[in-house]
Design a protein around this motif. Structure first.
Motif, PDB file in Angstrom:
ATOM      1  N   CYS A  49       0.869  -1.172   0.000  1.00 43.16           N
ATOM      2  CA  CYS A  49       0.000   0.000   0.000  1.00 43.16           C
ATOM      3  C   CYS A  49       0.909   1.226   0.000  1.00 43.16           C
ATOM      4  N   ALA A  96      -5.912  -1.151  -6.177  1.00 45.18           N
ATOM      5  CA  ALA A  96      -7.184  -0.668  -5.677  1.00 45.18           C
ATOM      6  C   ALA A  96      -6.971   0.693  -5.011  1.00 45.18           C
ATOM      7  N   ASP A  98      -8.303   3.605  -2.132  1.00 47.50           N
ATOM      8  CA  ASP A  98      -9.045   3.898  -0.904  1.00 47.50           C
ATOM      9  C   ASP A  98      -9.497   5.358  -0.966  1.00 47.50           C
ATOM     10  N   CYS A 110      -1.160   4.379   4.923  1.00 50.38           N
ATOM     11  CA  CYS A 110      -0.698   3.017   4.682  1.00 50.38           C
ATOM     12  C   CYS A 110       0.334   2.603   5.720  1.00 50.38           C
ATOM     13  N   TYR A 119     -10.942  -0.737   0.453  1.00 50.59           N
ATOM     14  CA  TYR A 119     -10.709  -0.147  -0.860  1.00 50.59           C
ATOM     15  C   TYR A 119     -12.025  -0.057  -1.617  1.00 50.59           C
ATOM     16  N   TRP A 122     -11.415  -1.209  -7.849  1.00 49.49           N
ATOM     17  CA  TRP A 122     -10.371  -2.152  -8.198  1.00 49.49           C
ATOM     18  C   TRP A 122     -10.162  -2.197  -9.697  1.00 49.49           C
TER      19      TRP A 122
END
Length: 132
Positions: A49, A96, A98, A110, A119, A122
């Protein structure tokens, strides 16, 4: 399609690949982008992330020291550099986004593992195959 992955392919053990996640619908500087992978018969695994907004990043133990996430803000693209690839890295890789910062006004971070349900959008995935 809000996110588009590319860069997958077939590589030998020990080789490298760089995955790209293009985010034409979002600004990478404002939202955390995650990388996940799913191998046949296995659950989806969070790999990495990256949050440009607060400078944090996360890596699963299985890839720590081998994978590096980065971003090109001008291109609205996030990358996953994968080195020293192993057969167990074989999977479909997804990125993905967020979008929680839109609601909270706080940058999505992250600093720790972020589960898949956090999330919002995608990509369709890109296949990575590592031969032994």
């Amino acid at each position: 399609v809000p996110l588009v992955e590319s860069g997958g392919g077939l590589v030998q053990t020990g080789g490298s690949l760089r995955l790209s996640c293009s985010t034409p619908g979002f600004t990478v500087e404002e939202h955390a982008i995650g990388w996940f992978r799913q191998a046949p018969g296995k659950e989806r695994e969070g790999v990495s992330c990256i949050s440009v907004s607060d400078g944090t990043s996360y890596y699963a133990d299985s890839v720590k020291g081998r994978f590096t996430a980065s971003s090109n803000n001008a291109k609205n693209t996030v990358y996953l550099q994968m080195n020293d690839l192993k057969p167990e890295d074989t999977a479909v890789y997804y990125c993905a986004v967020d979008l929680s910062s839109i609601i909270t006004g706080v940058p999505s971070t992250c600093h720790e593992r972020k589960p898949a349900y956090k999330y919002d959008y995608w990509g369709l995935g890109t296949q990575v195959t590592v031969s032994s």
